[in-house]
Design a protein around this motif. Structure first.
Motif, mmCIF file in Angstrom:
data_model
loop_
_atom_site.group_PDB
_atom_site.id
_atom_site.type_symbol
_atom_site.label_atom_id
_atom_site.label_comp_id
_atom_site.label_asym_id
_atom_site.label_seq_id
_atom_site.Cartn_x
_atom_site.Cartn_y
_atom_site.Cartn_z
ATOM 1 N N ILE A 36 0.856 -1.184 0.000
ATOM 2 C CA ILE A 36 0.000 0.000 0.000
ATOM 3 C C ILE A 36 0.888 1.228 0.000
ATOM 4 C CG2 ILE A 36 -2.131 -0.889 1.003
ATOM 5 C CD1 ILE A 36 -1.077 -0.161 3.731
ATOM 6 N N GLN A 37 0.411 2.286 -0.648
ATOM 7 C CA GLN A 37 1.200 3.512 -0.755
ATOM 8 C C GLN A 37 0.268 4.701 -0.853
ATOM 9 O OE1 GLN A 37 4.821 3.836 -0.947
ATOM 10 N NE2 GLN A 37 4.153 5.915 -0.500
ATOM 11 N N TRP A 38 0.394 5.645 0.058
ATOM 12 C CA TRP A 38 -0.385 6.876 -0.014
ATOM 13 C C TRP A 38 0.214 7.810 -1.061
ATOM 14 C CZ3 TRP A 38 -4.849 7.605 2.715
ATOM 15 C CH2 TRP A 38 -5.072 6.799 3.843
ATOM 16 N N HIS A 39 -0.641 8.590 -1.683
ATOM 17 C CA HIS A 39 -0.178 9.637 -2.595
ATOM 18 C C HIS A 39 0.422 10.752 -1.754
ATOM 19 C CE1 HIS A 39 0.053 12.396 -5.915
ATOM 20 N NE2 HIS A 39 -0.516 11.528 -6.726
ATOM 21 N N MET A 40 1.613 11.220 -2.118
ATOM 22 C CA MET A 40 2.337 12.181 -1.299
ATOM 23 C C MET A 40 1.803 13.603 -1.418
ATOM 24 S SD MET A 40 4.333 10.293 0.346
ATOM 25 C CE MET A 40 5.261 11.575 1.183
ATOM 26 N N ALA A 67 -1.522 14.366 -3.311
ATOM 27 C CA ALA A 67 -2.980 14.378 -3.422
ATOM 28 C C ALA A 67 -3.569 13.722 -2.182
ATOM 29 C CB ALA A 67 -3.424 13.645 -4.683
ATOM 30 N N ASN A 68 -4.366 14.471 -1.449
ATOM 31 C CA ASN A 68 -4.899 13.967 -0.195
ATOM 32 C C ASN A 68 -5.905 12.837 -0.419
ATOM 33 O OD1 ASN A 68 -5.276 13.764 2.534
ATOM 34 N ND2 ASN A 68 -6.533 15.604 2.731
ATOM 35 N N ASN A 69 -5.848 11.818 0.462
ATOM 36 C CA ASN A 69 -6.818 10.731 0.495
ATOM 37 C C ASN A 69 -6.810 9.839 -0.746
ATOM 38 O OD1 ASN A 69 -7.709 11.751 2.987
ATOM 39 N ND2 ASN A 69 -9.105 13.149 1.964
ATOM 40 N N VAL A 70 -5.657 9.659 -1.351
ATOM 41 C CA VAL A 70 -5.506 8.721 -2.464
ATOM 42 C C VAL A 70 -4.558 7.615 -2.018
ATOM 43 C CG1 VAL A 70 -4.759 8.391 -4.842
ATOM 44 C CG2 VAL A 70 -5.942 10.489 -4.191
ATOM 45 N N LEU A 71 -5.027 6.391 -2.097
ATOM 46 C CA LEU A 71 -4.268 5.244 -1.598
ATOM 47 C C LEU A 71 -4.155 4.191 -2.692
ATOM 48 C CD1 LEU A 71 -2.997 3.781 0.894
ATOM 49 C CD2 LEU A 71 -5.282 2.872 1.357
ATOM 50 N N LEU A 72 -2.929 3.724 -2.936
ATOM 51 C CA LEU A 72 -2.690 2.676 -3.925
ATOM 52 C C LEU A 72 -2.451 1.361 -3.207
ATOM 53 C CD1 LEU A 72 -0.536 2.707 -7.088
ATOM 54 C CD2 LEU A 72 0.039 1.071 -5.299
ATOM 55 N N SER A 73 -2.987 0.280 -3.768
ATOM 56 C CA SER A 73 -2.740 -1.051 -3.207
ATOM 57 C C SER A 73 -2.374 -2.006 -4.328
ATOM 58 C CB SER A 73 -3.989 -1.564 -2.472
ATOM 59 O OG SER A 73 -5.044 -1.799 -3.386
ATOM 60 N N ALA A 74 -1.498 -2.947 -4.025
ATOM 61 C CA ALA A 74 -1.084 -3.949 -5.010
ATOM 62 C C ALA A 74 -1.218 -5.327 -4.390
ATOM 63 C CB ALA A 74 0.358 -3.709 -5.458
ATOM 64 N N GLY A 75 -1.839 -6.243 -5.151
ATOM 65 C CA GLY A 75 -2.056 -7.588 -4.651
ATOM 66 C C GLY A 75 -1.026 -8.559 -5.172
ATOM 67 N N GLU A 76 -1.235 -9.836 -4.835
ATOM 68 C CA GLU A 76 -0.331 -10.893 -5.243
ATOM 69 C C GLU A 76 -0.424 -11.102 -6.745
ATOM 70 O OE1 GLU A 76 -1.128 -14.709 -3.500
ATOM 71 O OE2 GLU A 76 0.969 -14.981 -2.945
ATOM 72 N N THR A 77 0.413 -11.967 -7.284
ATOM 73 C CA THR A 77 0.493 -12.239 -8.713
ATOM 74 C C THR A 77 -0.881 -12.486 -9.312
ATOM 75 O OG1 THR A 77 2.611 -13.283 -8.295
ATOM 76 C CG2 THR A 77 1.613 -13.664 -10.436
ATOM 77 N N PRO A 129 7.750 -10.003 -5.517
ATOM 78 C CA PRO A 129 7.028 -8.796 -5.113
ATOM 79 C C PRO A 129 7.217 -7.655 -6.101
ATOM 80 C CG PRO A 129 8.227 -9.729 -3.269
ATOM 81 C CD PRO A 129 8.690 -10.463 -4.480
ATOM 82 N N GLN A 130 6.247 -6.765 -6.130
ATOM 83 C CA GLN A 130 6.323 -5.580 -6.974
ATOM 84 C C GLN A 130 6.215 -4.338 -6.108
ATOM 85 O OE1 GLN A 130 2.587 -5.073 -9.386
ATOM 86 N NE2 GLN A 130 2.107 -7.087 -8.536
ATOM 87 N N ARG A 131 6.765 -3.239 -6.609
ATOM 88 C CA ARG A 131 6.764 -1.985 -5.867
ATOM 89 C C ARG A 131 6.210 -0.882 -6.757
ATOM 90 N NH1 ARG A 131 7.134 -2.885 -0.743
ATOM 91 N NH2 ARG A 131 7.928 -0.780 -0.384
ATOM 92 N N ALA A 132 5.733 0.191 -6.118
ATOM 93 C CA ALA A 132 5.158 1.304 -6.871
ATOM 94 C C ALA A 132 5.429 2.605 -6.133
ATOM 95 C CB ALA A 132 3.655 1.111 -7.059
ATOM 96 N N ILE A 133 5.661 3.679 -6.904
ATOM 97 C CA ILE A 133 5.827 5.012 -6.329
ATOM 98 C C ILE A 133 5.052 6.007 -7.184
ATOM 99 C CG2 ILE A 133 8.089 4.559 -5.308
ATOM 100 C CD1 ILE A 133 9.331 6.046 -7.673
ATOM 101 N N TYR A 134 4.592 7.074 -6.565
ATOM 102 C CA TYR A 134 3.883 8.122 -7.284
ATOM 103 C C TYR A 134 4.880 9.109 -7.891
ATOM 104 C CZ TYR A 134 -0.738 6.818 -5.582
ATOM 105 O OH TYR A 134 -1.904 6.157 -5.330
ATOM 106 N N LEU A 135 4.568 9.564 -9.108
ATOM 107 C CA LEU A 135 5.347 10.589 -9.785
ATOM 108 C C LEU A 135 4.466 11.819 -9.996
ATOM 109 C CD1 LEU A 135 7.051 8.335 -12.490
ATOM 110 C CD2 LEU A 135 7.936 8.945 -10.240
ATOM 111 N N ARG A 136 4.999 12.788 -10.653
ATOM 112 C CA ARG A 136 4.216 13.980 -10.948
ATOM 113 C C ARG A 136 3.238 13.721 -12.094
ATOM 114 N NH1 ARG A 136 8.729 18.906 -10.877
ATOM 115 N NH2 ARG A 136 9.330 18.702 -8.680
ATOM 116 N N ASN A 137 2.315 14.662 -12.248
ATOM 117 C CA ASN A 137 1.372 14.660 -13.378
ATOM 118 C C ASN A 137 0.523 13.394 -13.426
ATOM 119 O OD1 ASN A 137 2.500 17.162 -14.259
ATOM 120 N ND2 ASN A 137 4.140 16.044 -15.300
#
Length: 225
Positions: free
Chosen positions: A137-141, A143-153, A196-204
């Protein structure tokens, strides 16, 4: 001709002073889960640690000033029915933390100032939509109240858009509904590999993810919200 092989560093001969035991966090049963995610998370108020517990999943939330030996009966956040895989503090509210679990749910919790005085089992909101364990899980840094989640394969990567308002010390959450159930507002297929996979927020409105293919080949992806 002479040249330097090792780059000089001003930190080369700097040594830290270890803290005394009473200044550390002691007697905590940290999870033995090997999933590639965060077993602890910290913000300006609290330290959260995923713990080893039988019959479900839980994590400990301690005020930063509460150091020393932690009693085994200290109250925990214990609303999951499976091991907790990841935790993340909301960057816009120091009292809000999200947790992802092997039970396929993502839950959002409100931690009172001063920490817990009793076990917390009722989340502010429960997010469903994954078919397998949720490992990231990763919160958007920004944008308020935006949450990303990633599941298993072969599971989905979902974006949960939440509106969390604090009124009279009560949190109200608004989400999209479908046939009376809360669902992700958007979703996309993740990487197909078993690692496992990872994710990060970028601009735009972009999300950068890393993972593996079915043949264990490294993959990179740039996704749009």
């Amino acid at each position: 001709m002479s040249f330097r092989i090792v780059r000089q560093s001003k930190f080369r001969h700097v040594f830290g002073q270890p803290l005394k035991r009473e200044q550390c966090y002691d007697n905590i049963r940290i999870t033995k889960n090997s999933w590639d995610s965060n077993f602890c998370a910290v913000n300006p108020k609290f330290l959260a640690i995923i713990t080893e517990i039988a019959g479900g999943g839980a994590f400990l939330v301690l005020p930063l000033f509460k150091t020393g030996r932690i009693d085994v009966s200290y109250p925990q956040v214990a609303g999951h029915k499976g091991p907790v895989m990841d935790i993340a503090w909301c960057p816009h509210n120091d009292n809000v933390i999200a947790s992802a679990s092997d039970d396929t749910f993502v839950r959002v919790w409100h931690i009172p100032d001063g920490g817990l005085v009793r076990p917390l089992v009722d989340p502010v909101v429960e997010l469903m939509g994954h078919q397998k364990r949720v490992g990231l899980i990763q919160w958007h840094m920004s944008a308020n109240n935006v949450l990303l989640s990633a599941g298993e394969t072969e599971d989905l990567m979902g974006l949960f858009y939440m509106r969390i308002l604090k009124l009279n010390d009560i949190l109200y959450v608004g989400m999209k509904y479908l046939v009376g159930q809360m669902v992700p507002s958007d979703e996309a297929m993740g990487h197909e590999g078993t690692k496992p996979q990872r994710a990060i927020y970028l601009r735009n409105g972009l999300i950068f993810t890393t993972g593996f293919s079915r043949m264990s080949e490294r993959q990179y992806a740039l996704r749009s919200e």
